[in-house]
Every structure is written in structure tokens, then in C-alpha cells.
Design a protein around this motif. Structure first.
Motif: not given
Length: 233
Positions: A16-19, A24-25, A52-54, A190-191
Motif C-alpha cells: 500500500d505504499t504505492y498509494n 507522487e507521480k 495518509y496511513m497504511g 488508488l492505483v
């Protein structure tokens, strides 16, 4: 725009860090603050657009609760003034009433909304979920040792279509309180759900900024809807 990521060295399970990597991108000019567990929680001291917190381990949940407990009034004020929060996985339990262990003992949480979670550490629940939000499909995965319960479903986030909501009988998944969005869905959400991501970006005042890899992501989203229609039950 300022985005704070809480305790990323620990709250980082299930990819979930990819949220936030995805944001960022999408928002290359935004300031991303990565607040460690030993650091000052910035959104309680200065304006922040998104917090945000995962997902985290169960042991880490207790540490996070104790870290945030002294800040409860400031967190409530941030929610009340419309700060956008996105908590994924078991992070949403931190702001609920309590977590109940198998032996009946309780971990008292922050109590910012009426929700309690019951743990069953011998049985991890894994499933696919499909729901709706603002007329759009939302999809994700659930992998957790808890089921959550609320007095009613007035704060439900995603209307269940297929799968399991906050618990097996619930018609809704997640919690929404003002601009606080808490969901057990991982994936990362989000992805996997560009329409929901666009909704959050509009809340943040970013307008209709193009998503990173938007064409490819929308194509994947359309294919995912077909795949989920076949396998989610």
C-alpha cells in the motif's frame, strides 16, 4: 499542496505504499512529508491537505494508538475542518472505539467514530471486494484478522455489491466522516481505482489533473471490472 504520510517505516503492508508513490507521480510539485513514529505529527501543527496511513501489524497498532492519543483533540479538529484523510487496511481501527482480542480484553482506541473491531488471530480473512462510490465501481482486496462493527451504517464508505463489507453481514465497507476515508481495502486502492483517485484529487483542489499513466490505468480498471465480475462472490 502538502501531503503527510504517517509512520511509513511501519505502516506499509500489502504494497500500500504505492498509494503515495502513485500520488507522487501524479502530483510531482506537491510536498510529501514522511513522518516517522518518533517524529512530530505535522498535520496537528500546520495545515496539511492530505494525511495518509497504511496497514500495519497488530502490535504496531497499539504503538500508533498511544502515539496519537495525546493528539486526539487536534485530530478531531482537523477532521472537522475538512482535512482529507485516507487510511487503508487496519489503520481505520485506530480512530474507532476499541479492538477486542480473542480473550475479551480490549485495546482502547481514539474514539473518533463509533466502530469496534474483533480480532481472530487464528483465522485471516482474505477476499475480493466490489462496491460503488459516487456512481463508480470500487474494487480491492481484503486481508485481515478482524471484522468491524458499527451501531448503524450511516458512515459507510463503499456500498457493497459483492464480497464482505465491514463484517460479513454489513451492506457497507469502510468509514467516511467528513473528508476522512477509512477502508480495509488494499491493493493499493488508488492505483486500482482511478475514478476514486480523481475524486480525492478534486477534494484536494487539484481539479482534473491527469493521473500518472492514466490511459493505461483506465484500461486496466476496465479489465479489472470484467475480472471481478467473474470471480467475486
Amino acid at each position: 499542496m502538502k501531503i503527510e504520510i504517517l509512520f511509513p517505516e511501519f505502516c506499509n503492508l500489502f504494497g500500500d505504499t504505492y498509494n503515495m508513490i502513485y500520488l507522487e507521480k501524479t502530483l510531482p510539485d506537491a510536498e510529501f512529508i514522511r513522518t516517522p513514529i518518533g517524529g512530530a505529527v505535522r498535520f496537528t501543527e500546520e495545515p496539511v491537505d492530505l494525511v495518509y496511513m497504511g496497514p500495519m501489524t497488530e502490535r504496531m497498532q497499539e504503538r500508533v494508538i498511544e502515539k496519537l492519543r495525546p493528539l486526539k483533540a487536534k485530530i478531531q479538529a482537523a477532521i472537522d475542518r475538512g482535512t482529507v484523510f485516507l487510511f487503508t487496511g487496519n489503520a481505520l481501527e485506530v480512530f474507532g472505539d476499541y479492538i477486542e482480542n480473542e480473550d475479551g480484553s480490549r485495546i482502547e482506541c481514539l474514539g473518533l467514530y463509533r466502530l469496534f473491531a474483533k480480532r481472530d488471530m487464528m483465522h485471516r480473512h482474505n477476499s475480493d471486494f466490489e462496491g460503488t462510490f459516487e456512481g463508480e465501481t470500487v474494487m480491492g482486496f481484503k486481508t485481515q484478522f478482524t471484522m468491524a462493527y458499527t451501531p448503524d451504517e450511516s458512515l459507510g464508505l463503499f456500498k457493497k455489491v459483492k464480497g464482505v463489507g465491514l463484517n460479513r453481514k454489513a451492506a457497507w465497507e469502510g468509514i467516511r466522516l467528513h473528508n476522512f476515508f477509512g477502508t480495509y481495502l488494499v491493493g493499493p486502492i488508488l492505483v486500482m481505482n482511478p475514478p476514486f483517485t480523481k475524486y480525492l484529487l478534486r477534494l484536494l483542489g487539484a481539479g482534473d489533473v491527469p493521473l500518472a499513466f492514466e490511459k493505461e490505468n483506465m484500461e486496466a480498471y476496465a479489465q479489472r471490472k470484467k475480472d471481478f465480475a467473474e470471480k467475486v462472490h
